[in-house]
Write an enzyme that holds these catalytic residues in place. Structure first.
Site, PDB file in Angstrom:
ATOM      1  N   TYR A   1       0.131  12.360  13.953  1.00 12.55           N
ATOM      2  CA  TYR A   1       0.975  11.379  13.271  1.00 12.55           C
ATOM      3  C   TYR A   1       1.539  10.374  14.268  1.00 12.55           C
ATOM      4  O   TYR A   1       1.542   9.160  14.018  1.00 12.55           O
ATOM      5  CB  TYR A   1       2.100  12.119  12.550  1.00 12.55           C
ATOM      6  CG  TYR A   1       2.969  11.258  11.672  1.00 12.55           C
ATOM      7  CD1 TYR A   1       2.502  10.768  10.465  1.00 12.55           C
ATOM      8  CD2 TYR A   1       4.279  10.954  12.033  1.00 12.55           C
ATOM      9  CE1 TYR A   1       3.305   9.996   9.637  1.00 12.55           C
ATOM     10  CE2 TYR A   1       5.094  10.186  11.221  1.00 12.55           C
ATOM     11  CZ  TYR A   1       4.595   9.707  10.023  1.00 12.55           C
ATOM     12  OH  TYR A   1       5.387   8.935   9.214  1.00 12.55           O
TER      13      TYR A   1
ATOM     14  N   GLY B   1       4.724   6.448  -3.199  1.00 10.84           N
ATOM     15  CA  GLY B   1       5.584   7.350  -2.433  1.00 10.84           C
ATOM     16  C   GLY B   1       7.041   6.946  -2.468  1.00 10.84           C
ATOM     17  O   GLY B   1       7.411   5.907  -3.017  1.00 10.84           O
ATOM     18  N   GLY B   2       7.883   7.759  -1.858  1.00 10.96           N
ATOM     19  CA  GLY B   2       9.324   7.520  -1.907  1.00 10.96           C
ATOM     20  C   GLY B   2       9.733   6.189  -1.304  1.00 10.96           C
ATOM     21  O   GLY B   2      10.475   5.408  -1.913  1.00 10.96           O
ATOM     22  N   ILE B   3       9.260   5.887  -0.102  1.00  8.04           N
ATOM     23  CA  ILE B   3       9.595   4.608   0.526  1.00  8.04           C
ATOM     24  C   ILE B   3       8.891   3.471  -0.187  1.00  8.04           C
ATOM     25  O   ILE B   3       9.475   2.405  -0.426  1.00  8.04           O
ATOM     26  CB  ILE B   3       9.253   4.641   2.026  1.00  8.04           C
ATOM     27  CG1 ILE B   3      10.223   5.583   2.758  1.00  8.04           C
ATOM     28  CG2 ILE B   3       9.311   3.244   2.628  1.00  8.04           C
ATOM     29  CD1 ILE B   3       9.940   5.743   4.240  1.00  8.04           C
ATOM     30  N   GLY B   4       7.630   3.668  -0.572  1.00  8.55           N
ATOM     31  CA  GLY B   4       6.880   2.622  -1.265  1.00  8.55           C
ATOM     32  C   GLY B   4       7.528   2.202  -2.566  1.00  8.55           C
ATOM     33  O   GLY B   4       7.609   1.006  -2.877  1.00  8.55           O
TER      34      GLY B   4
ATOM     35  N   THR C   1       0.856  -1.183   0.000  1.00 10.69           N
ATOM     36  CA  THR C   1       0.000   0.000   0.000  1.00 10.69           C
ATOM     37  C   THR C   1       0.899   1.242   0.000  1.00 10.69           C
ATOM     38  O   THR C   1       2.009   1.232   0.532  1.00 10.69           O
ATOM     39  CB  THR C   1      -0.951   0.031   1.212  1.00 10.69           C
ATOM     40  OG1 THR C   1      -0.204   0.192   2.417  1.00 10.69           O
ATOM     41  CG2 THR C   1      -1.777  -1.243   1.279  1.00 10.69           C
ATOM     42  N   GLY C   2       0.413   2.301  -0.631  1.00  8.46           N
ATOM     43  CA  GLY C   2       1.229   3.516  -0.727  1.00  8.46           C
ATOM     44  C   GLY C   2       2.475   3.315  -1.564  1.00  8.46           C
ATOM     45  O   GLY C   2       3.541   3.848  -1.258  1.00  8.46           O
ATOM     46  N   ALA C   3       2.335   2.560  -2.663  1.00 12.93           N
ATOM     47  CA  ALA C   3       3.511   2.223  -3.482  1.00 12.93           C
ATOM     48  C   ALA C   3       4.007   3.381  -4.325  1.00 12.93           C
ATOM     49  O   ALA C   3       5.090   3.291  -4.911  1.00 12.93           O
ATOM     50  CB  ALA C   3       3.184   1.036  -4.385  1.00 12.93           C
TER      51      ALA C   3
END
Length: 241
Positions: free
Chosen positions: A149, A13-16, A9-11
């Protein structure tokens, strides 16, 4: 050889994206979840072509209740889940309106819960499966001006610890990676001077990069971590430890 599919999930983004690249390199096929950043997913699909796996993009808004259904309808064979969706939240507790808080809780807590619940039968169908959540150092220590957060990431850490005990006898391992400061868009609002000051606070003297997070995620999904479950692995250069 049977393909092993991992949901990220969230692929977009930078980390994804780094996690996707690392897992594709190691031979996994992937479900690549995204919501609004379609251009990023298109670029990622081009980057992954050389690895010759199967890479399936799935659009869903996980900050909305129907997002889980939209996501899970596109999932078939499954060997692992990387729970990586999230948004940064900077500001005093008094700054946030009700809609922002409720959407954030849906994205960070409620949707991950129901994703795992709905996909659990598919994970149990395999001899060895794993779930890895990408949380945060702030879920371990808390941070002023990032109360929302910190609350969400702390909840994810507790979810990992509890779920790992529940699923251990099913052969499903559950762990988390808790990054410190990582060079992604989340830090884009800081000036060069602020980033330099931040680096000085970190014992290793630098900000991390997404690839360093991805390698730990890949390890936790692999059979090399076959006796590791219920752990929150800090990847933070020694910061706030």
């Amino acid at each position: 050889m049977n393909k092993k599919f991992i949901l990220i999930t969230g692929a977009s983004g930078g980390i994804g994206k780094s996690i996707a690249w690392q897992l594709a390199k190691e031979g996994y096929s992937l479900y690549l979840h995204f919501h609004s950043n379609e251009d990023s997913i298109r670029d990622l699909l081009v980057e992954l072509e050389s690895f010759k796996g199967e890479y399936i993009p799935i659009r869903a808004d996980l900050s909305k209740q129907q997002g889980v259904k939209e996501l899970c309808e596109g999932i078939f064979s499954l060997h692992g889940i990387v729970l990586n969706s999230g948004r940064s939240h900077f500001g005093l507790i008094s700054d946030f309106d009700e809609e922002t808080v409720l959407e954030s809780v849906q994205l960070g807590i409620t949707s991950p819960f129901f994703i795992v619940q709905k996909l659990l039968p598919k994970l149990k169908a395999n001899q060895s499966s794993a779930i890895v959540a990408v949380t945060s150092i702030w879920g371990q220590t808390g941070a002023a001006c990032e109360v929302l957060y910190s609350m969400l990431k702390g909840g994810q850490n507790a979810f990992v610890k509890a779920l790992s005990k529940e699923l251990a006898l099913s052969g499903i391992r559950v762990n988390a990676v808790a990054p410190g400061a990582v060079s992604t868009n989340m830090l884009s609002q800081f000036s060069e001077e602020e980033l330099s000051m931040l680096s000085e606070e970190i014992p290793m003297g630098r900000i991390g990069n997404p690839e360093e997070i991805a390698e730990v995620v890949a390890f936790l999904l692999s059979d090399k971590a076959s006796y590791i479950t219920g752990q929150i692995i800090g990847v933070n250069g020694g910061w706030y430890m």
